[in-house]
Scaffold this motif. Structure first.
Motif, mmCIF file in Angstrom:
data_model
loop_
_atom_site.group_PDB
_atom_site.id
_atom_site.type_symbol
_atom_site.label_atom_id
_atom_site.label_comp_id
_atom_site.label_asym_id
_atom_site.label_seq_id
_atom_site.Cartn_x
_atom_site.Cartn_y
_atom_site.Cartn_z
ATOM 1 N N SER A 48 0.896 -1.145 0.171
ATOM 2 C CA SER A 48 -0.244 -0.017 0.126
ATOM 3 C C SER A 48 0.705 1.435 0.009
ATOM 4 C CB SER A 48 -0.955 0.081 1.265
ATOM 5 O OG SER A 48 -1.886 -1.061 1.099
ATOM 6 N N LEU A 49 1.813 1.342 0.746
ATOM 7 C CA LEU A 49 2.897 2.254 0.736
ATOM 8 C C LEU A 49 3.595 2.720 -0.705
ATOM 9 C CD1 LEU A 49 4.629 1.912 4.145
ATOM 10 C CD2 LEU A 49 2.828 3.512 3.510
ATOM 11 N N LEU A 50 3.798 1.701 -1.358
ATOM 12 C CA LEU A 50 4.407 1.715 -2.635
ATOM 13 C C LEU A 50 3.222 2.255 -3.748
ATOM 14 C CD1 LEU A 50 6.905 -1.078 -2.806
ATOM 15 C CD2 LEU A 50 7.414 1.251 -2.410
ATOM 16 N N ALA A 51 2.230 1.891 -3.515
ATOM 17 C CA ALA A 51 0.829 2.184 -4.361
ATOM 18 C C ALA A 51 0.673 3.526 -4.063
ATOM 19 C CB ALA A 51 -0.334 1.199 -4.082
ATOM 20 N N LEU A 52 0.918 4.255 -2.996
ATOM 21 C CA LEU A 52 0.646 5.755 -2.804
ATOM 22 C C LEU A 52 1.666 6.638 -3.451
ATOM 23 C CD1 LEU A 52 0.253 5.950 1.276
ATOM 24 C CD2 LEU A 52 -1.458 5.846 -0.740
ATOM 25 N N GLY A 53 2.769 6.084 -4.100
ATOM 26 C CA GLY A 53 3.576 6.695 -4.871
ATOM 27 C C GLY A 53 4.865 6.842 -4.103
ATOM 28 N N LEU A 54 5.181 6.254 -3.027
ATOM 29 C CA LEU A 54 6.435 6.323 -2.445
ATOM 30 C C LEU A 54 7.283 5.152 -3.136
ATOM 31 C CD1 LEU A 54 5.151 6.100 1.377
ATOM 32 C CD2 LEU A 54 6.070 8.318 0.015
ATOM 33 N N GLN A 55 8.598 5.684 -3.265
ATOM 34 C CA GLN A 55 9.667 4.881 -4.180
ATOM 35 C C GLN A 55 10.813 4.438 -2.895
ATOM 36 O OE1 GLN A 55 9.552 4.624 -7.264
ATOM 37 N NE2 GLN A 55 7.720 5.611 -7.136
ATOM 38 N N PRO A 56 11.308 3.386 -3.234
ATOM 39 C CA PRO A 56 12.372 2.843 -2.655
ATOM 40 C C PRO A 56 13.525 3.970 -2.350
ATOM 41 C CG PRO A 56 11.839 1.185 -3.977
ATOM 42 C CD PRO A 56 11.048 2.337 -4.468
ATOM 43 N N GLY A 57 13.738 3.989 -0.789
ATOM 44 C CA GLY A 57 14.762 5.152 -0.700
ATOM 45 C C GLY A 57 14.143 6.349 -0.099
ATOM 46 N N ASP A 58 12.825 6.592 -0.255
ATOM 47 C CA ASP A 58 12.314 7.669 0.447
ATOM 48 C C ASP A 58 12.204 7.418 1.910
ATOM 49 O OD1 ASP A 58 11.506 8.917 -1.891
ATOM 50 O OD2 ASP A 58 9.410 8.187 -2.072
ATOM 51 N N LYS A 59 12.068 8.590 2.675
ATOM 52 C CA LYS A 59 12.138 8.667 4.105
ATOM 53 C C LYS A 59 10.622 8.828 4.587
ATOM 54 C CE LYS A 59 16.254 9.963 3.001
ATOM 55 N NZ LYS A 59 16.532 10.546 1.692
ATOM 56 N N VAL A 60 10.329 8.088 5.521
ATOM 57 C CA VAL A 60 8.842 8.120 6.413
ATOM 58 C C VAL A 60 9.157 7.980 7.660
ATOM 59 C CG1 VAL A 60 6.926 6.983 6.694
ATOM 60 C CG2 VAL A 60 7.923 6.684 4.171
ATOM 61 N N LEU A 153 -4.949 0.881 4.570
ATOM 62 C CA LEU A 153 -3.732 0.473 3.823
ATOM 63 C C LEU A 153 -3.479 -0.880 4.072
ATOM 64 C CD1 LEU A 153 -1.351 3.543 4.489
ATOM 65 C CD2 LEU A 153 -2.941 3.063 2.353
ATOM 66 N N LEU A 154 -3.494 -1.299 5.599
ATOM 67 C CA LEU A 154 -3.336 -2.795 5.762
ATOM 68 C C LEU A 154 -4.393 -3.562 5.159
ATOM 69 C CD1 LEU A 154 -2.593 -2.496 9.510
ATOM 70 C CD2 LEU A 154 -0.976 -3.622 7.843
ATOM 71 N N ALA A 155 -5.670 -3.112 5.072
ATOM 72 C CA ALA A 155 -6.803 -4.034 4.559
ATOM 73 C C ALA A 155 -6.794 -4.065 2.852
ATOM 74 C CB ALA A 155 -8.283 -3.454 4.997
ATOM 75 N N SER A 156 -6.235 -2.817 2.163
ATOM 76 C CA SER A 156 -6.123 -2.749 0.870
ATOM 77 C C SER A 156 -4.858 -3.402 0.269
ATOM 78 C CB SER A 156 -6.589 -1.435 0.266
ATOM 79 O OG SER A 156 -5.194 -0.454 0.721
ATOM 80 N N GLY A 157 -3.733 -3.589 1.066
ATOM 81 C CA GLY A 157 -2.518 -3.923 0.219
ATOM 82 C C GLY A 157 -2.604 -5.554 0.050
ATOM 83 N N ARG A 158 -1.778 -5.662 -1.047
ATOM 84 C CA ARG A 158 -1.753 -7.222 -1.451
ATOM 85 C C ARG A 158 -0.706 -7.968 -0.755
ATOM 86 N NH1 ARG A 158 0.191 -6.731 -7.220
ATOM 87 N NH2 ARG A 158 1.252 -5.013 -6.112
ATOM 88 N N GLU A 159 -0.814 -9.178 -0.917
ATOM 89 C CA GLU A 159 0.074 -10.148 -0.009
ATOM 90 C C GLU A 159 1.237 -10.405 -1.085
ATOM 91 O OE1 GLU A 159 -0.982 -13.070 2.964
ATOM 92 O OE2 GLU A 159 -2.927 -11.878 3.282
ATOM 93 N N VAL A 160 1.937 -9.407 -1.568
ATOM 94 C CA VAL A 160 2.872 -9.657 -2.853
ATOM 95 C C VAL A 160 3.929 -8.984 -2.166
ATOM 96 C CG1 VAL A 160 3.364 -9.301 -5.161
ATOM 97 C CG2 VAL A 160 0.976 -9.929 -4.501
ATOM 98 N N ARG A 161 5.309 -9.675 -2.060
ATOM 99 C CA ARG A 161 6.309 -9.040 -1.559
ATOM 100 C C ARG A 161 6.787 -7.971 -2.613
ATOM 101 N NH1 ARG A 161 8.800 -11.050 2.938
ATOM 102 N NH2 ARG A 161 10.826 -10.086 2.183
ATOM 103 N N PRO A 162 7.337 -6.569 -2.446
ATOM 104 C CA PRO A 162 7.880 -5.803 -3.064
ATOM 105 C C PRO A 162 9.095 -6.390 -3.916
ATOM 106 C CG PRO A 162 7.348 -4.948 -1.088
ATOM 107 C CD PRO A 162 7.356 -6.071 -0.744
ATOM 108 N N ALA A 163 9.083 -5.987 -5.210
ATOM 109 C CA ALA A 163 10.248 -6.403 -5.963
ATOM 110 C C ALA A 163 11.737 -6.156 -5.461
ATOM 111 C CB ALA A 163 10.108 -5.674 -7.498
ATOM 112 N N ARG A 164 11.788 -4.974 -5.022
ATOM 113 C CA ARG A 164 13.069 -4.523 -4.560
ATOM 114 C C ARG A 164 13.074 -4.677 -2.747
ATOM 115 N NH1 ARG A 164 15.785 -0.245 -2.311
ATOM 116 N NH2 ARG A 164 18.136 0.119 -3.180
ATOM 117 N N SER A 165 14.176 -5.149 -2.499
ATOM 118 C CA SER A 165 14.264 -5.219 -0.992
ATOM 119 C C SER A 165 15.597 -4.527 -0.585
ATOM 120 C CB SER A 165 14.443 -6.696 -0.505
ATOM 121 O OG SER A 165 15.204 -7.463 -0.904
ATOM 122 N N GLN A 166 15.932 -4.229 0.575
ATOM 123 C CA GLN A 166 17.058 -3.711 0.966
ATOM 124 C C GLN A 166 18.223 -4.666 1.238
ATOM 125 O OE1 GLN A 166 15.896 -1.643 4.627
ATOM 126 N NE2 GLN A 166 15.755 0.132 3.792
#
Length: 192
Positions: A48-60, A153-166
Motif C-alpha cells: 500500500s505504501l508503494l501504491a501511494l507513490g512512495l519510492q524505495p529510498g524515500d524517508k517516512v 492501507l493494511l486492508a487494501s494491500g496485496r500479499e505480494v512482496r515488493p520487487a526491491r528489498s534492502q
C-alpha cells in the motif's frame, strides 16, 4: 559470528516461516501479534505504501508509541525499501519541523495524540511531505497532505512482496541525535 539472515526484513520472514503462530508481542491492551501476522501485515502495508507513490529510498517518519502499529510500520518500511525516521513523541514545533525537513520525509505515520503537532508544522517549509497516515478510527485531514488510515492501507494491500528489498548495507533508519550542543543531526544506519 552471526550467519543468519542479513536484514531485518529477512529475519522476520525467516521467523515467520519457522513459527508463524508464535506470539511475538502482547500489548498492554492484551492484543497479541504473531510472527506470521506481522509478516503478512508488513507485506500488505508495504504494498500500500508503494501504491501511494512512495519510492524505495524515500524517508517516512514514524511518530508512534511502542506497540503493534509501530512494529507493523517499521517492518513494512523495511520491506518496501523505505527509510524509517523514528520521531520522539515529545517533539513539537521547530524541533519537529527541523527533523522532518532535514530527513526530507515524504510521509509520516502517527496517532491521533500527535496529529495536531504534525498539522502545526505541515506547511512549515516541508514541500516534500505529501502523506500523513493515521492510526485509529479516522483519516487525517491536513490541508496540502493526502490523509490515510493505517487500517485501510493494511486492508487494501496485496500479499505480494515488493520487487526491491534492502541489502545489508543499505540505509534502513535515520536516527536523530539529542541536539544538546546544537540542532539535532540525523545519522543513517544500515542493517549492520
Amino acid at each position: 559470528m552471526y550467519e543468519g539472515p542479513s536484514t531485518i526484513d529477512a529475519i522476520l520472514s525467516a521467523r515467520a516461516d519457522q513459527s508463524p503462530d508464535r506470539r511475538l508481542i502482547r500489548s498492554q491492551d492484551a492484543s497479541a501479534l504473531t510472527y506470521g501476522e506481522l509478516d503478512r501485515d508488513a507485506t500488505r502495508l508495504a504494498d500500500s505504501l508503494l501504491a501511494l507513490g512512495l519510492q524505495p529510498g524515500d524517508k517516512v517518519a514514524v511518530m508512534l508509541a511502542n506497540g503493534p502499529d509501530y512494529l507493523r510500520s517499521w517492518m513494512a518500511l523495511t520491506r518496501a525499501a523505505l527509510i524509517e525516521v523514528p520521531l520522539n513523541t515529545g517533539l513539537k514545533g521547530d524541533l519537529l519541523a527541523h527533523q522532518l525537513r532535514l530527513a526530507e520525509c515524504r510521509a509520516v505515520v502517527t496517532a491521533p495524540d500527535w496529529l495536531e503537532r504534525i498539522e502545526a508544522v505541515a506547511g512549515d517549509g516541508l514541500p516534500q511531505l505529501t502523506h500523513v497516515i493515521l492510526t485509529g478510527g479516522r483519516a487525517a485531514s491536513i490541508p496540502g497532505l493526502a490523509g490515510h488510515r493505517l487500517d485501510d492501507l493494511l486492508a487494501s494491500g496485496r500479499e505480494v512482496r515488493p520487487a526491491r528489498s534492502q541489502g545489508p548495507n543499505d540505509p534502513t533508519v535515520i536516527l536523530f541525535t539529542s541536539g544538546t550542543t546544537g540542532p539535532s543531526k540525523g545519522a543513517a544506519l544500515s542493517h549492520h
